[in-house]
Design a protein around this motif. Structure first.
Motif, PDB file in Angstrom:
ATOM      1  N   UNK A  42      26.535 -23.639 -15.822  1.00 37.48           N
ATOM      2  CA  UNK A  42      27.602 -23.277 -16.740  1.00 37.48           C
ATOM      3  C   UNK A  42      26.990 -22.445 -17.866  1.00 37.48           C
ATOM      4  N   UNK A  43      27.605 -21.298 -18.127  1.00 40.59           N
ATOM      5  CA  UNK A  43      27.100 -20.368 -19.136  1.00 40.59           C
ATOM      6  C   UNK A  43      28.075 -20.280 -20.300  1.00 40.59           C
ATOM      7  N   UNK A  44      27.521 -20.049 -21.485  1.00 40.20           N
ATOM      8  CA  UNK A  44      28.337 -19.774 -22.661  1.00 40.20           C
ATOM      9  C   UNK A  44      27.538 -18.845 -23.559  1.00 40.20           C
ATOM     10  N   UNK A  45      28.225 -17.974 -24.244  1.00 37.97           N
ATOM     11  CA  UNK A  45      27.535 -17.076 -25.169  1.00 37.97           C
ATOM     12  C   UNK A  45      28.233 -17.098 -26.516  1.00 37.97           C
ATOM     13  N   UNK A  96      32.587 -30.738 -21.081  1.00 38.19           N
ATOM     14  CA  UNK A  96      31.371 -31.193 -21.767  1.00 38.19           C
ATOM     15  C   UNK A  96      30.206 -30.256 -21.470  1.00 38.19           C
ATOM     16  N   UNK A  97      30.109 -29.771 -20.235  1.00 32.49           N
ATOM     17  CA  UNK A  97      29.039 -28.843 -19.876  1.00 32.49           C
ATOM     18  C   UNK A  97      29.195 -27.524 -20.630  1.00 32.49           C
ATOM     19  N   UNK A  98      30.421 -27.022 -20.736  1.00 33.67           N
ATOM     20  CA  UNK A  98      30.667 -25.779 -21.484  1.00 33.67           C
ATOM     21  C   UNK A  98      30.324 -25.964 -22.959  1.00 33.67           C
ATOM     22  N   UNK A  99      30.679 -27.109 -23.505  1.00 32.09           N
ATOM     23  CA  UNK A  99      30.379 -27.388 -24.909  1.00 32.09           C
ATOM     24  C   UNK A  99      28.875 -27.463 -25.153  1.00 32.09           C
ATOM     25  N   UNK A 100      28.146 -28.096 -24.244  1.00 27.75           N
ATOM     26  CA  UNK A 100      26.698 -28.185 -24.383  1.00 27.75           C
ATOM     27  C   UNK A 100      26.050 -26.801 -24.284  1.00 27.75           C
ATOM     28  N   UNK A 101      26.534 -25.972 -23.356  1.00 23.67           N
ATOM     29  CA  UNK A 101      26.010 -24.604 -23.225  1.00 23.67           C
ATOM     30  C   UNK A 101      26.296 -23.801 -24.496  1.00 23.67           C
ATOM     31  N   UNK A 124      23.426 -10.877 -33.835  1.00 23.76           N
ATOM     32  CA  UNK A 124      22.709 -11.302 -32.643  1.00 23.76           C
ATOM     33  C   UNK A 124      23.679 -11.999 -31.699  1.00 23.76           C
ATOM     34  N   UNK A 125      23.401 -11.861 -30.395  1.00 24.07           N
ATOM     35  CA  UNK A 125      24.182 -12.534 -29.351  1.00 24.07           C
ATOM     36  C   UNK A 125      23.201 -13.305 -28.491  1.00 24.07           C
ATOM     37  N   UNK A 126      23.519 -14.567 -28.217  1.00 23.03           N
ATOM     38  CA  UNK A 126      22.663 -15.401 -27.376  1.00 23.03           C
ATOM     39  C   UNK A 126      23.500 -16.127 -26.338  1.00 23.03           C
ATOM     40  N   UNK A 127      22.815 -16.489 -25.257  1.00 25.90           N
ATOM     41  CA  UNK A 127      23.454 -17.180 -24.146  1.00 25.90           C
ATOM     42  C   UNK A 127      22.823 -18.564 -24.012  1.00 25.90           C
ATOM     43  N   UNK A 128      23.642 -19.540 -23.676  1.00 21.01           N
ATOM     44  CA  UNK A 128      23.168 -20.877 -23.366  1.00 21.01           C
ATOM     45  C   UNK A 128      23.644 -21.249 -21.978  1.00 21.01           C
ATOM     46  N   UNK A 129      22.848 -22.029 -21.274  1.00 21.29           N
ATOM     47  CA  UNK A 129      23.260 -22.443 -19.939  1.00 21.29           C
ATOM     48  C   UNK A 129      22.868 -23.891 -19.701  1.00 21.29           C
ATOM     49  N   UNK A 130      23.654 -24.532 -18.852  1.00 21.50           N
ATOM     50  CA  UNK A 130      23.444 -25.933 -18.513  1.00 21.50           C
ATOM     51  C   UNK A 130      23.647 -26.066 -17.009  1.00 21.50           C
ATOM     52  N   UNK A 131      22.777 -26.838 -16.366  1.00 19.40           N
ATOM     53  CA  UNK A 131      22.965 -27.158 -14.953  1.00 19.40           C
ATOM     54  C   UNK A 131      23.729 -28.479 -14.891  1.00 19.40           C
ATOM     55  N   UNK A 132      24.883 -28.431 -14.244  1.00 21.42           N
ATOM     56  CA  UNK A 132      25.750 -29.607 -14.209  1.00 21.42           C
ATOM     57  C   UNK A 132      25.988 -30.033 -12.762  1.00 21.42           C
ATOM     58  N   UNK A 133      25.677 -31.286 -12.439  1.00 16.85           N
ATOM     59  CA  UNK A 133      25.924 -31.759 -11.073  1.00 16.85           C
ATOM     60  C   UNK A 133      27.413 -31.958 -10.817  1.00 16.85           C
ATOM     61  N   UNK A 134      27.899 -31.360  -9.761  1.00 20.64           N
ATOM     62  CA  UNK A 134      29.278 -31.533  -9.294  1.00 20.64           C
ATOM     63  C   UNK A 134      30.338 -31.084 -10.296  1.00 20.64           C
ATOM     64  N   UNK A 135      29.924 -30.577 -11.451  1.00 22.68           N
ATOM     65  CA  UNK A 135      30.865 -30.238 -12.527  1.00 22.68           C
ATOM     66  C   UNK A 135      31.851 -31.390 -12.747  1.00 22.68           C
ATOM     67  N   UNK A 136      31.283 -32.569 -12.948  1.00 21.16           N
ATOM     68  CA  UNK A 136      32.134 -33.741 -13.176  1.00 21.16           C
ATOM     69  C   UNK A 136      32.884 -33.622 -14.489  1.00 21.16           C
ATOM     70  N   UNK A 137      32.217 -33.081 -15.494  1.00 20.21           N
ATOM     71  CA  UNK A 137      32.859 -32.918 -16.782  1.00 20.21           C
ATOM     72  C   UNK A 137      32.603 -31.487 -17.245  1.00 20.21           C
TER      73      UNK A 137
END
Length: 170
Positions: free
Chosen positions: A8-11, A51-56, A35-48
């Motif tokens: 999951x990616x977010x910038x 929450x994954x988008x928020x963490x990214x 400045x522009x930055x990107x965050x990413x999180x590896x999420x199993x099964x995209x259960x939530x």
């Protein structure tokens, strides 16, 4: 067993105002730094997924905040045209970047070729190398050293000659 993982990616983009006190004339001025930055999180099964988008997004926000606090732009003093020492360092960092890339890549490629040549020539160190193989490995090593000297050393020399403040009277 197969586990499905999604990334999951977010910038995020942020702007900060940088205040500067001119080293040369004492003028106070400011400029905007974006400045522009990107965050990413590896999420199993995209259960939530939320929450994954928020963490990214939080990761991206921390990264952009760190960049805004430490980065600088090249913004000369509007009164005298002087560039501050950190701005000159940034100008040097950006100059002739292609020479660094070519020098590092060429040198690394030659080093890898020498290693592969030695391994192949000695049949994984089980027999001595023939004279032509030694000559070939030495020539590749010399080419790699030449790449390093010409491109990395040349970049360093060219960058050291950049002085944007040389035309400004002290």
């Amino acid at each position: 067993m197969y586990f499905h993982m999604d990334r999951v990616w977010a910038s995020t983009t942020a702007v900060a105002v940088k205040n500067v006190h001119c080293e040369h004339c004492g003028n106070d001025y400011s400029y905007q730094l974006a400045r522009r930055c990107v965050g990413d999180v590896v999420a199993p099964f995209i259960l939530n997924e939320d929450a994954a988008k928020e963490e990214a997004l939080q990761i991206a926000s921390r990264r952009v905040a760190r960049k805004l606090s430490s980065d600088t732009e090249i913004a000369p003093c509007p009164k005298c045209g002087w560039l501050e020492a950190d701005m000159v360092r940034e100008l040097h960092r950006r100059a002739y970047r292609w020479m660094f890339i070519v020098g590092a890549f060429g040198s690394s490629l030659c080093a890898a070729s020498v290693l592969i040549g030695i391994l192949a020539g000695t049949r994984m160190f089980s027999s001595p190398m023939e004279q032509r193989e030694i000559t070939m490995a030495a020539n590749l090593a010399a080419i790699g050293i030449a790449f390093a000297v010409v491109f990395l050393g040349g970049r360093r020399l060219l960058v050291s000659r950049i002085n944007p403040n040389s035309s400004i009277r002290r």
